[in-house]
Motif scaffolding. Sequence first.
Motif, short mmCIF file in Angstrom:
data_model
loop_
_atom_site.label_atom_id
_atom_site.label_comp_id
_atom_site.label_asym_id
_atom_site.label_seq_id
_atom_site.Cartn_x
_atom_site.Cartn_y
_atom_site.Cartn_z
N PRO A 359 0.83 -1.21 0.00
CA PRO A 359 0.00 0.00 0.00
C PRO A 359 0.86 1.26 0.00
O PRO A 359 2.06 1.18 0.27
CB PRO A 359 -0.77 -0.12 1.31
N GLY A 360 0.25 2.38 -0.29
CA GLY A 360 1.00 3.64 -0.30
C GLY A 360 0.07 4.82 -0.13
O GLY A 360 -0.99 4.69 0.49
N GLY A 361 0.45 5.93 -0.69
CA GLY A 361 -0.40 7.13 -0.59
C GLY A 361 -0.17 7.88 0.69
O GLY A 361 0.64 7.48 1.53
N PRO A 362 -0.92 8.98 0.88
CA PRO A 362 -0.70 9.84 2.05
C PRO A 362 -0.85 9.08 3.37
O PRO A 362 -1.78 8.29 3.53
CB PRO A 362 -1.81 10.90 1.92
N GLY A 363 0.06 9.34 4.28
CA GLY A 363 -0.06 8.82 5.64
C GLY A 363 0.18 7.34 5.81
O GLY A 363 -0.26 6.76 6.80
N ILE A 364 0.88 6.70 4.88
CA ILE A 364 1.16 5.26 5.04
C ILE A 364 2.67 5.00 5.03
O ILE A 364 3.38 5.50 4.16
CB ILE A 364 0.49 4.42 3.91
N ARG A 365 3.14 4.27 6.02
CA ARG A 365 4.55 3.83 6.06
C ARG A 365 4.56 2.31 6.18
O ARG A 365 3.79 1.75 6.95
CB ARG A 365 5.24 4.48 7.27
N VAL A 366 5.40 1.66 5.39
CA VAL A 366 5.49 0.20 5.44
C VAL A 366 6.93 -0.18 5.78
O VAL A 366 7.85 0.18 5.05
CB VAL A 366 5.13 -0.42 4.06
N ARG A 394 -7.25 10.73 14.87
CA ARG A 394 -7.25 9.26 14.95
C ARG A 394 -8.16 8.69 13.87
O ARG A 394 -7.84 7.68 13.24
CB ARG A 394 -7.72 8.83 16.35
N ALA A 395 -9.29 9.36 13.65
CA ALA A 395 -10.24 8.87 12.64
C ALA A 395 -9.58 8.81 11.26
O ALA A 395 -9.77 7.85 10.51
CB ALA A 395 -11.47 9.77 12.61
N GLU A 396 -8.76 9.82 10.97
CA GLU A 396 -8.11 9.81 9.66
C GLU A 396 -7.06 8.69 9.58
O GLU A 396 -6.92 8.02 8.55
CB GLU A 396 -7.44 11.17 9.38
N ALA A 397 -6.33 8.47 10.68
CA ALA A 397 -5.34 7.38 10.69
C ALA A 397 -6.05 6.03 10.49
O ALA A 397 -5.55 5.15 9.79
CB ALA A 397 -4.57 7.39 12.01
N VAL A 398 -7.23 5.88 11.10
CA VAL A 398 -8.00 4.64 10.96
C VAL A 398 -8.44 4.46 9.50
O VAL A 398 -8.28 3.39 8.91
CB VAL A 398 -9.22 4.63 11.92
N GLU A 399 -8.97 5.53 8.91
CA GLU A 399 -9.44 5.43 7.50
C GLU A 399 -8.30 5.06 6.57
O GLU A 399 -8.46 4.25 5.65
CB GLU A 399 -10.03 6.79 7.04
N ARG A 400 -7.14 5.67 6.82
CA ARG A 400 -6.00 5.37 5.94
C ARG A 400 -5.54 3.92 6.12
O ARG A 400 -5.14 3.27 5.16
CB ARG A 400 -4.86 6.35 6.23
N MET A 401 -5.60 3.44 7.35
CA MET A 401 -5.20 2.04 7.58
C MET A 401 -6.18 1.11 6.86
O MET A 401 -5.76 0.13 6.22
CB MET A 401 -5.19 1.74 9.09
N GLN A 402 -7.47 1.42 6.94
CA GLN A 402 -8.47 0.58 6.25
C GLN A 402 -8.19 0.55 4.75
O GLN A 402 -8.25 -0.49 4.10
CB GLN A 402 -9.88 1.11 6.53
N ARG A 403 -7.86 1.72 4.19
CA ARG A 403 -7.53 1.78 2.76
C ARG A 403 -6.28 0.95 2.48
O ARG A 403 -6.22 0.19 1.49
CB ARG A 403 -7.30 3.25 2.37
N ALA A 404 -5.29 1.04 3.37
CA ALA A 404 -4.04 0.29 3.17
C ALA A 404 -4.31 -1.22 3.18
O ALA A 404 -3.73 -1.97 2.38
CB ALA A 404 -3.02 0.66 4.25
#
Length: 457
Positions: A359-366, A394-404
Amino acid sequence: MFRKVFIANRGEIALRVIRSCKELGLNTVIGFSEADRDSLPVKLADEKICIGPAPASASYLNIPSVISAIEITGADAVHPGYGFLSENIPFVEICEASRIVFIGPSAENIRMMGDKSFAKKTAKSYKIPVIPGYEENVLKAALAHAKKIGFPVIIKASAGGGGRGMRRVNTIDEFHKLWTTCQEEAKASFGESALYLEKFLERPRHIEVQLLGDKRGNIMVFPERDCSIQRRHQKLIEESPSPFVGEKLRRRLCGYAYKLAKKIGYRSAGTIEFLVDSDGRPYFIEMNTRIQVEHPVTEIVSGIDLLKSQILISQGDRLGFTQKDIKIKGCAIECRINAEDPSRNFMPSPGRIEKLVLPGGPGIRVDTHIYEGYTIPSYYDSLIMKLISYGRTRAEAVERMQRAFDETVIGGIKTTIPLYKKIFEHPIFLSGRYSVKWLENFLESESAKVSAEAAKN
Ligand code: ADP
Protein backbone atom coordinates in the motif's frame (compact mmCIF):
# COMPACT_ATOMS: atom_id res chain seq x y z
CA MET A 1 32.21 8.89 13.58
CA PHE A 2 31.81 5.13 13.24
CA ARG A 3 33.55 3.57 10.24
CA LYS A 4 31.34 0.53 9.92
CA VAL A 5 28.24 -0.65 11.77
CA PHE A 6 27.64 -4.38 12.18
CA ILE A 7 23.98 -5.42 12.19
CA ALA A 8 23.40 -8.36 14.51
CA ASN A 9 19.79 -8.99 13.55
CA ARG A 10 17.48 -9.91 10.69
CA GLY A 11 14.12 -9.05 9.12
CA GLU A 12 12.48 -5.66 9.14
CA ILE A 13 14.57 -4.24 12.01
CA ALA A 14 17.84 -5.09 10.21
CA LEU A 15 16.53 -3.15 7.22
CA ARG A 16 15.44 -0.26 9.45
CA VAL A 17 18.96 -0.02 10.90
CA ILE A 18 20.55 -0.14 7.42
CA ARG A 19 18.30 2.72 6.30
CA SER A 20 19.35 4.95 9.21
CA CYS A 21 23.03 4.10 8.73
CA LYS A 22 22.81 4.97 5.02
CA GLU A 23 21.23 8.32 5.81
CA LEU A 24 24.03 9.00 8.29
CA GLY A 25 26.67 8.00 5.70
CA LEU A 26 27.79 4.96 7.70
CA ASN A 27 28.93 1.70 6.09
CA THR A 28 27.02 -1.40 7.12
CA VAL A 29 27.83 -5.08 7.40
CA ILE A 30 25.20 -7.65 8.22
CA GLY A 31 25.73 -10.97 9.97
CA PHE A 32 23.20 -13.45 8.56
CA SER A 33 22.22 -17.06 9.12
CA GLU A 34 22.14 -19.62 6.30
CA ALA A 35 18.33 -19.30 6.22
CA ASP A 36 18.55 -15.55 5.53
CA ARG A 37 21.03 -15.56 2.65
CA ASP A 38 18.39 -14.24 0.21
CA SER A 39 16.81 -11.69 2.52
CA LEU A 40 16.45 -8.01 1.67
CA PRO A 41 18.72 -6.64 4.42
CA VAL A 42 21.46 -9.00 3.21
CA LYS A 43 21.03 -7.60 -0.30
CA LEU A 44 21.02 -3.97 0.89
CA ALA A 45 23.88 -3.95 3.42
CA ASP A 46 27.26 -2.83 2.08
CA GLU A 47 28.87 -6.09 3.23
CA LYS A 48 27.62 -9.43 4.49
CA ILE A 49 29.02 -12.32 6.48
CA CYS A 50 27.43 -15.65 7.40
CA ILE A 51 27.35 -16.22 11.16
CA GLY A 52 26.02 -19.79 11.20
CA PRO A 53 23.19 -22.20 10.48
CA ALA A 54 19.48 -21.38 10.56
CA PRO A 55 18.60 -22.02 14.24
CA ALA A 56 19.03 -18.75 16.14
CA SER A 57 21.00 -20.51 18.90
CA ALA A 58 23.65 -21.37 16.29
CA SER A 59 23.75 -17.93 14.62
CA TYR A 60 21.93 -14.81 15.88
CA LEU A 61 22.35 -15.87 19.52
CA ASN A 62 25.81 -17.38 19.10
CA ILE A 63 28.02 -14.80 20.83
CA PRO A 64 31.45 -16.17 19.77
CA SER A 65 30.25 -16.33 16.18
CA VAL A 66 28.85 -12.77 16.19
CA ILE A 67 31.93 -11.32 17.91
CA SER A 68 34.28 -13.08 15.45
CA ALA A 69 32.25 -11.73 12.53
CA ILE A 70 32.51 -8.20 13.93
CA GLU A 71 36.29 -8.58 14.34
CA ILE A 72 36.81 -10.12 10.89
CA THR A 73 34.81 -7.41 9.12
CA GLY A 74 36.47 -4.60 11.08
CA ALA A 75 33.22 -3.03 12.27
CA ASP A 76 33.63 -0.61 15.16
CA ALA A 77 30.01 -0.64 16.33
CA VAL A 78 27.20 -3.18 16.52
CA HIS A 79 23.46 -2.60 16.38
CA PRO A 80 21.54 -5.46 17.99
CA GLY A 81 17.99 -4.46 16.90
CA TYR A 82 15.40 -5.99 19.25
CA GLY A 83 15.25 -9.56 20.58
CA PHE A 84 18.30 -11.83 20.04
CA LEU A 85 21.35 -10.22 21.75
CA SER A 86 19.82 -6.80 22.33
CA GLU A 87 19.56 -7.18 26.11
CA ASN A 88 22.23 -9.84 26.63
CA ILE A 89 24.57 -8.63 29.39
CA PRO A 90 27.54 -10.98 28.60
CA PHE A 91 27.41 -9.87 24.94
CA VAL A 92 27.39 -6.20 25.89
CA GLU A 93 30.27 -6.76 28.32
CA ILE A 94 32.36 -8.48 25.65
CA CYS A 95 31.69 -5.57 23.28
CA GLU A 96 32.66 -3.09 25.99
CA ALA A 97 35.88 -5.02 26.71
CA SER A 98 36.70 -5.37 22.99
CA ARG A 99 36.24 -1.68 22.13
CA ILE A 100 33.25 -2.45 19.95
CA VAL A 101 30.58 0.18 20.54
CA PHE A 102 27.29 -1.50 21.44
CA ILE A 103 24.53 0.72 20.03
CA GLY A 104 22.34 0.48 23.08
CA PRO A 105 22.63 1.03 26.81
CA SER A 106 25.56 0.02 29.01
CA ALA A 107 25.73 -3.47 30.54
CA GLU A 108 25.13 -1.73 33.88
CA ASN A 109 21.90 -0.09 32.59
CA ILE A 110 20.64 -3.48 31.39
CA ARG A 111 21.58 -5.10 34.70
CA MET A 112 19.53 -2.50 36.60
CA MET A 113 16.40 -3.03 34.50
CA GLY A 114 16.75 -6.51 32.92
CA ASP A 115 15.46 -8.43 35.93
CA LYS A 116 11.82 -7.40 36.23
CA SER A 117 11.45 -7.89 39.98
CA PHE A 118 14.68 -5.98 40.66
CA ALA A 119 13.53 -3.18 38.32
CA LYS A 120 10.26 -2.99 40.25
CA LYS A 121 12.12 -2.68 43.53
CA THR A 122 14.29 0.06 42.02
CA ALA A 123 11.25 1.98 40.74
CA LYS A 124 9.58 1.62 44.13
CA SER A 125 12.65 3.03 45.86
CA TYR A 126 12.23 6.19 43.71
CA LYS A 127 8.58 6.47 44.75
CA ILE A 128 7.26 5.46 41.34
CA PRO A 129 4.01 3.52 41.88
CA VAL A 130 4.13 -0.23 41.21
CA ILE A 131 1.39 -2.86 41.28
CA PRO A 132 0.98 -4.25 44.82
CA GLY A 133 2.70 -7.62 45.13
CA TYR A 134 5.80 -9.37 46.38
CA GLU A 135 9.16 -9.08 44.64
CA GLU A 136 11.06 -11.98 46.27
CA ASN A 137 11.29 -15.50 44.83
CA VAL A 138 9.91 -17.25 47.93
CA LEU A 139 6.84 -19.42 47.47
CA LYS A 140 5.53 -19.41 51.04
CA ALA A 141 5.88 -15.68 51.54
CA ALA A 142 4.44 -15.03 48.05
CA LEU A 143 1.36 -17.08 48.96
CA ALA A 144 0.96 -15.14 52.19
CA HIS A 145 1.09 -11.89 50.19
CA ALA A 146 -1.39 -13.23 47.65
CA LYS A 147 -3.85 -13.89 50.49
CA LYS A 148 -3.26 -10.39 51.82
CA ILE A 149 -3.75 -8.53 48.52
CA GLY A 150 -6.52 -10.86 47.38
CA PHE A 151 -7.01 -13.08 44.32
CA PRO A 152 -6.69 -13.03 41.36
CA VAL A 153 -2.94 -12.52 41.30
CA ILE A 154 -0.37 -13.01 38.57
CA ILE A 155 2.88 -14.94 38.90
CA LYS A 156 5.63 -13.61 36.65
CA ALA A 157 9.12 -14.75 35.68
CA SER A 158 11.74 -12.17 36.73
CA ALA A 159 13.63 -12.86 33.50
CA GLY A 160 10.43 -13.01 31.42
CA GLY A 161 9.71 -11.19 28.18
CA GLY A 162 7.63 -11.30 25.01
CA GLY A 163 4.49 -11.99 27.02
CA ARG A 164 5.80 -15.38 28.17
CA GLY A 165 6.35 -16.71 31.70
CA MET A 166 3.17 -15.32 33.27
CA ARG A 167 0.26 -17.09 34.96
CA ARG A 168 -2.97 -15.72 36.38
CA VAL A 169 -3.93 -17.44 39.65
CA ASN A 170 -7.56 -17.27 40.71
CA THR A 171 -7.61 -19.23 43.97
CA ILE A 172 -5.38 -20.35 46.84
CA ASP A 173 -5.77 -24.00 45.73
CA GLU A 174 -4.17 -23.32 42.35
CA PHE A 175 -1.26 -21.39 43.77
CA HIS A 176 1.31 -24.16 44.43
CA LYS A 177 0.70 -25.94 41.15
CA LEU A 178 0.87 -22.80 39.01
CA TRP A 179 3.96 -21.55 40.84
CA THR A 180 5.74 -24.82 39.92
CA THR A 181 4.51 -24.74 36.31
CA CYS A 182 5.64 -21.14 35.94
CA GLN A 183 9.02 -21.97 37.47
CA GLU A 184 9.56 -24.81 35.00
CA GLU A 185 8.48 -22.66 32.06
CA ALA A 186 10.75 -19.81 33.13
CA LYS A 187 13.72 -22.16 33.47
CA ALA A 188 13.05 -23.69 30.03
CA SER A 189 12.45 -20.37 28.25
CA PHE A 190 14.84 -17.97 29.97
CA GLY A 191 17.32 -20.27 31.73
CA GLU A 192 16.29 -18.78 35.06
CA SER A 193 13.45 -19.84 37.31
CA ALA A 194 13.02 -16.87 39.69
CA LEU A 195 9.42 -15.63 40.03
CA TYR A 196 7.57 -12.72 41.62
CA LEU A 197 3.99 -11.87 42.33
CA GLU A 198 1.57 -9.07 41.45
CA LYS A 199 -2.07 -8.28 41.93
CA PHE A 200 -3.87 -9.16 38.68
CA LEU A 201 -5.48 -6.02 37.24
CA GLU A 202 -8.80 -6.80 35.57
CA ARG A 203 -8.99 -4.42 32.64
CA PRO A 204 -5.85 -2.30 32.46
CA ARG A 205 -4.42 -0.37 29.54
CA HIS A 206 -0.80 -0.90 28.54
CA ILE A 207 0.76 2.53 28.14
CA GLU A 208 4.46 3.13 27.58
CA VAL A 209 6.84 6.06 27.39
CA GLN A 210 9.69 6.14 24.88
CA LEU A 211 12.83 7.95 25.94
CA LEU A 212 16.31 8.82 24.77
CA GLY A 213 19.22 9.31 27.14
CA ASP A 214 22.53 10.67 25.87
CA LYS A 215 26.06 10.24 27.21
CA ARG A 216 25.96 13.71 28.80
CA GLY A 217 23.15 12.74 31.17
CA ASN A 218 20.29 14.38 29.23
CA ILE A 219 17.02 12.47 29.16
CA MET A 220 14.22 13.23 26.70
CA VAL A 221 10.81 11.65 26.96
CA PHE A 222 8.16 11.23 24.29
CA PRO A 223 4.39 11.26 24.77
CA GLU A 224 2.88 7.85 25.23
CA ARG A 225 2.13 4.85 23.07
CA ASP A 226 -0.92 2.74 23.79
CA CYS A 227 -0.21 -0.97 23.29
CA SER A 228 -3.40 -2.45 24.75
CA ILE A 229 -4.42 -4.45 21.69
CA GLN A 230 -2.77 -7.73 22.65
CA ARG A 231 -3.09 -11.47 22.18
CA ARG A 232 -1.50 -13.70 24.80
CA HIS A 233 0.13 -10.64 26.37
CA GLN A 234 1.80 -9.79 23.07
CA LYS A 235 1.21 -6.48 21.33
CA LEU A 236 -0.48 -6.53 17.93
CA ILE A 237 -1.51 -2.88 17.43
CA GLU A 238 0.08 0.22 18.92
CA GLU A 239 -0.89 3.84 18.65
CA SER A 240 0.33 7.26 19.71
CA PRO A 241 -1.06 9.26 21.38
CA SER A 242 -3.33 7.01 23.45
CA PRO A 243 -7.03 7.77 22.96
CA PHE A 244 -7.37 7.19 26.71
CA VAL A 245 -4.65 9.39 28.18
CA GLY A 246 -5.35 13.02 29.06
CA GLU A 247 -2.81 15.78 29.61
CA LYS A 248 -2.61 15.22 33.38
CA LEU A 249 -1.91 11.48 33.14
CA ARG A 250 0.53 12.12 30.26
CA ARG A 251 2.54 14.49 32.41
CA ARG A 252 2.59 11.98 35.26
CA LEU A 253 3.72 9.07 33.05
CA CYS A 254 6.41 11.14 31.33
CA GLY A 255 7.52 12.44 34.74
CA TYR A 256 7.94 8.92 36.15
CA ALA A 257 9.78 7.75 33.04
CA TYR A 258 12.11 10.75 33.18
CA LYS A 259 12.82 10.23 36.86
CA LEU A 260 13.61 6.52 36.55
CA ALA A 261 15.86 6.95 33.50
CA LYS A 262 17.66 9.89 35.10
CA LYS A 263 18.22 8.04 38.39
CA ILE A 264 19.76 5.01 36.73
CA GLY A 265 21.85 7.13 34.31
CA TYR A 266 20.24 5.60 31.25
CA ARG A 267 22.09 6.19 27.97
CA SER A 268 20.30 5.05 24.84
CA ALA A 269 16.80 4.55 23.45
CA GLY A 270 14.56 2.79 25.96
CA THR A 271 10.95 2.39 27.00
CA ILE A 272 9.27 2.50 30.38
CA GLU A 273 6.10 0.41 30.48
CA PHE A 274 3.09 1.04 32.69
CA LEU A 275 -0.29 -0.54 33.27
CA VAL A 276 -3.05 1.97 33.94
CA ASP A 277 -6.02 0.58 35.85
CA SER A 278 -9.66 1.31 35.03
CA ASP A 279 -9.61 4.24 37.50
CA GLY A 280 -6.73 5.84 35.61
CA ARG A 281 -4.03 4.96 38.17
CA PRO A 282 -0.64 4.21 36.55
CA TYR A 283 1.81 1.55 37.73
CA PHE A 284 5.33 0.86 36.44
CA ILE A 285 5.71 -2.74 35.19
CA GLU A 286 9.07 -2.89 33.43
CA MET A 287 11.66 -1.18 31.28
CA ASN A 288 12.78 -2.36 27.85
CA THR A 289 16.39 -1.42 27.30
CA ARG A 290 16.32 -1.56 23.49
CA ILE A 291 14.62 -0.06 20.47
CA GLN A 292 11.16 -1.58 20.23
CA VAL A 293 9.06 -2.98 17.39
CA GLU A 294 6.53 -0.16 17.84
CA HIS A 295 9.01 2.76 17.70
CA PRO A 296 7.70 4.07 14.31
CA VAL A 297 4.46 5.47 15.75
CA THR A 298 6.48 7.74 18.00
CA GLU A 299 8.76 8.72 15.12
CA ILE A 300 5.78 9.74 13.04
CA VAL A 301 3.94 11.86 15.61
CA SER A 302 7.13 13.50 16.92
CA GLY A 303 8.99 13.84 13.60
CA ILE A 304 12.16 12.48 15.27
CA ASP A 305 14.10 9.52 13.86
CA LEU A 306 14.68 7.38 16.96
CA LEU A 307 17.03 4.94 15.24
CA LYS A 308 19.31 7.71 14.00
CA SER A 309 19.18 9.37 17.41
CA GLN A 310 20.14 6.08 19.06
CA ILE A 311 23.17 5.71 16.76
CA LEU A 312 24.25 9.33 17.26
CA ILE A 313 23.96 9.01 21.05
CA SER A 314 26.22 5.97 21.08
CA GLN A 315 28.81 7.93 19.08
CA GLY A 316 28.72 10.47 21.89
CA ASP A 317 27.05 13.14 19.74
CA ARG A 318 24.79 15.82 21.08
CA LEU A 319 21.24 15.47 19.82
CA GLY A 320 19.98 18.29 17.65
CA PHE A 321 16.86 18.86 19.74
CA THR A 322 15.75 19.36 23.33
CA GLN A 323 12.75 18.29 25.38
CA LYS A 324 10.95 21.49 24.32
CA ASP A 325 11.20 20.41 20.67
CA ILE A 326 9.32 17.17 21.37
CA LYS A 327 5.74 17.90 20.44
CA ILE A 328 3.25 15.48 19.00
CA LYS A 329 1.15 16.14 15.98
CA GLY A 330 -1.73 13.99 14.76
CA CYS A 331 -2.09 10.27 15.43
CA ALA A 332 -0.16 7.20 14.23
CA ILE A 333 -1.21 3.55 14.42
CA GLU A 334 0.89 0.46 13.75
CA CYS A 335 -0.33 -3.05 12.90
CA ARG A 336 2.10 -5.92 13.25
CA ILE A 337 1.35 -8.15 10.27
CA ASN A 338 2.33 -11.75 11.00
CA ALA A 339 2.65 -14.74 8.68
CA GLU A 340 0.00 -16.64 10.63
CA ASP A 341 -3.47 -17.96 9.92
CA PRO A 342 -5.91 -16.23 12.32
CA SER A 343 -8.69 -18.64 11.30
CA ARG A 344 -6.57 -21.62 12.44
CA ASN A 345 -5.53 -20.45 15.87
CA PHE A 346 -2.73 -18.27 14.49
CA MET A 347 -0.83 -21.23 13.06
CA PRO A 348 2.49 -20.02 11.55
CA SER A 349 2.32 -19.75 7.77
CA PRO A 350 5.87 -19.52 6.42
CA GLY A 351 6.49 -20.02 2.70
CA ARG A 352 7.06 -18.29 -0.61
CA ILE A 353 5.55 -14.85 -1.30
CA GLU A 354 3.99 -15.49 -4.71
CA LYS A 355 2.58 -12.01 -5.14
CA LEU A 356 3.14 -8.74 -3.33
CA VAL A 357 1.42 -5.40 -3.72
CA LEU A 358 2.28 -2.86 -1.03
CA PRO A 359 0.00 0.00 0.00
CA GLY A 360 1.00 3.64 -0.30
CA GLY A 361 -0.40 7.13 -0.59
CA PRO A 362 -0.70 9.84 2.05
CA GLY A 363 -0.06 8.82 5.64
CA ILE A 364 1.16 5.26 5.04
CA ARG A 365 4.55 3.83 6.06
CA VAL A 366 5.49 0.20 5.44
CA ASP A 367 8.45 -1.37 7.24
CA THR A 368 9.04 -4.80 5.76
CA HIS A 369 11.80 -7.09 4.53
CA ILE A 370 9.61 -9.23 2.28
CA TYR A 371 9.51 -9.05 -1.52
CA GLU A 372 7.84 -11.02 -4.32
CA GLY A 373 9.58 -14.39 -4.65
CA TYR A 374 11.02 -14.27 -1.11
CA THR A 375 10.58 -17.37 1.04
CA ILE A 376 9.82 -16.71 4.71
CA PRO A 377 11.90 -19.16 6.75
CA SER A 378 10.20 -21.14 9.50
CA TYR A 379 12.95 -20.62 12.09
CA TYR A 380 12.15 -17.16 13.39
CA ASP A 381 9.23 -15.10 14.66
CA SER A 382 6.38 -14.52 12.26
CA LEU A 383 6.47 -10.70 11.96
CA ILE A 384 6.70 -9.92 8.24
CA MET A 385 5.53 -6.33 8.00
CA LYS A 386 4.66 -3.29 10.05
CA LEU A 387 1.89 -1.27 8.50
CA ILE A 388 1.78 2.21 9.96
CA SER A 389 -0.78 4.90 9.22
CA TYR A 390 -0.82 8.55 10.14
CA GLY A 391 -3.60 11.14 10.21
CA ARG A 392 -4.28 14.61 11.57
CA THR A 393 -6.86 12.85 13.74
CA ARG A 394 -7.25 9.26 14.95
CA ALA A 395 -10.24 8.87 12.64
CA GLU A 396 -8.11 9.81 9.66
CA ALA A 397 -5.34 7.38 10.69
CA VAL A 398 -8.00 4.64 10.96
CA GLU A 399 -9.44 5.43 7.50
CA ARG A 400 -6.00 5.37 5.94
CA MET A 401 -5.20 2.04 7.58
CA GLN A 402 -8.47 0.58 6.25
CA ARG A 403 -7.53 1.78 2.76
CA ALA A 404 -4.04 0.29 3.17
CA PHE A 405 -5.53 -3.11 4.09
CA ASP A 406 -7.60 -3.04 0.90
CA GLU A 407 -4.61 -2.13 -1.26
CA THR A 408 -2.31 -4.81 0.19
CA VAL A 409 -1.92 -8.15 -1.59
CA ILE A 410 0.31 -10.82 -0.05
CA GLY A 411 -0.08 -14.02 -2.06
CA GLY A 412 1.18 -17.52 -1.21
CA ILE A 413 0.94 -17.35 2.58
CA LYS A 414 -1.68 -16.53 5.22
CA THR A 415 -1.41 -13.28 7.16
CA THR A 416 -3.20 -11.60 10.04
CA ILE A 417 -4.62 -8.84 7.80
CA PRO A 418 -8.17 -10.35 7.76
CA LEU A 419 -8.23 -10.09 11.56
CA TYR A 420 -7.04 -6.48 11.48
CA LYS A 421 -9.78 -5.60 9.00
CA LYS A 422 -12.35 -6.81 11.54
CA ILE A 423 -10.68 -4.96 14.41
CA PHE A 424 -10.67 -1.72 12.42
CA GLU A 425 -14.42 -1.99 11.91
CA HIS A 426 -15.29 -2.81 15.51
CA PRO A 427 -17.08 -0.08 17.50
CA ILE A 428 -14.97 -0.68 20.61
CA PHE A 429 -11.71 -0.27 18.71
CA LEU A 430 -13.09 2.74 16.87
CA SER A 431 -14.18 4.34 20.14
CA GLY A 432 -10.68 3.86 21.61
CA ARG A 433 -12.22 2.39 24.78
CA TYR A 434 -10.38 -0.95 24.83
CA SER A 435 -8.34 -2.66 27.55
CA VAL A 436 -5.67 -5.38 27.25
CA LYS A 437 -8.48 -7.96 27.60
CA TRP A 438 -10.58 -6.70 24.70
CA LEU A 439 -8.95 -8.56 21.80
CA GLU A 440 -8.96 -11.92 23.63
CA ASN A 441 -12.69 -11.48 24.32
CA PHE A 442 -13.31 -10.49 20.71
CA LEU A 443 -11.42 -13.55 19.42
CA GLU A 444 -13.41 -15.82 21.72
CA SER A 445 -16.70 -14.40 20.48
CA GLU A 446 -15.54 -14.77 16.85
CA SER A 447 -14.62 -18.43 17.35
CA ALA A 448 -17.95 -19.05 19.13
CA LYS A 449 -19.68 -17.58 16.05
CA VAL A 450 -17.74 -19.93 13.77
CA SER A 451 -18.63 -22.96 15.93
CA ALA A 452 -22.33 -21.97 15.95
CA GLU A 453 -22.28 -21.66 12.12
CA ALA A 454 -20.57 -25.06 11.81
CA ALA A 455 -23.19 -26.65 14.12
CA LYS A 456 -26.00 -25.25 11.95
CA ASN A 457 -24.61 -26.71 8.71
P1 ADP B 1 6.66 -8.98 29.11
O1 ADP B 1 7.95 -8.57 29.76
O2 ADP B 1 6.61 -10.45 28.84
O3 ADP B 1 6.27 -8.13 27.95
P2 ADP B 1 4.96 -7.45 30.93
O4 ADP B 1 5.24 -7.48 32.38
O5 ADP B 1 5.42 -6.25 30.16
O6 ADP B 1 5.55 -8.77 30.23
O7 ADP B 1 3.40 -7.65 30.66
C1 ADP B 1 2.88 -7.91 29.39
C2 ADP B 1 1.36 -7.83 29.43
O8 ADP B 1 0.84 -8.78 30.39
C3 ADP B 1 0.79 -6.49 29.89
O9 ADP B 1 0.73 -5.54 28.85
C4 ADP B 1 -0.59 -6.92 30.36
O10 ADP B 1 -1.46 -7.15 29.30
C5 ADP B 1 -0.31 -8.26 31.04
N1 ADP B 1 -0.04 -8.06 32.48
C6 ADP B 1 1.18 -7.92 33.06
N2 ADP B 1 1.05 -7.72 34.39
C7 ADP B 1 -0.27 -7.74 34.66
C8 ADP B 1 -1.05 -7.57 35.86
N3 ADP B 1 -0.47 -7.37 37.04
N4 ADP B 1 -2.40 -7.65 35.74
C9 ADP B 1 -3.00 -7.86 34.55
N5 ADP B 1 -2.33 -8.02 33.39
C10 ADP B 1 -0.98 -7.96 33.44
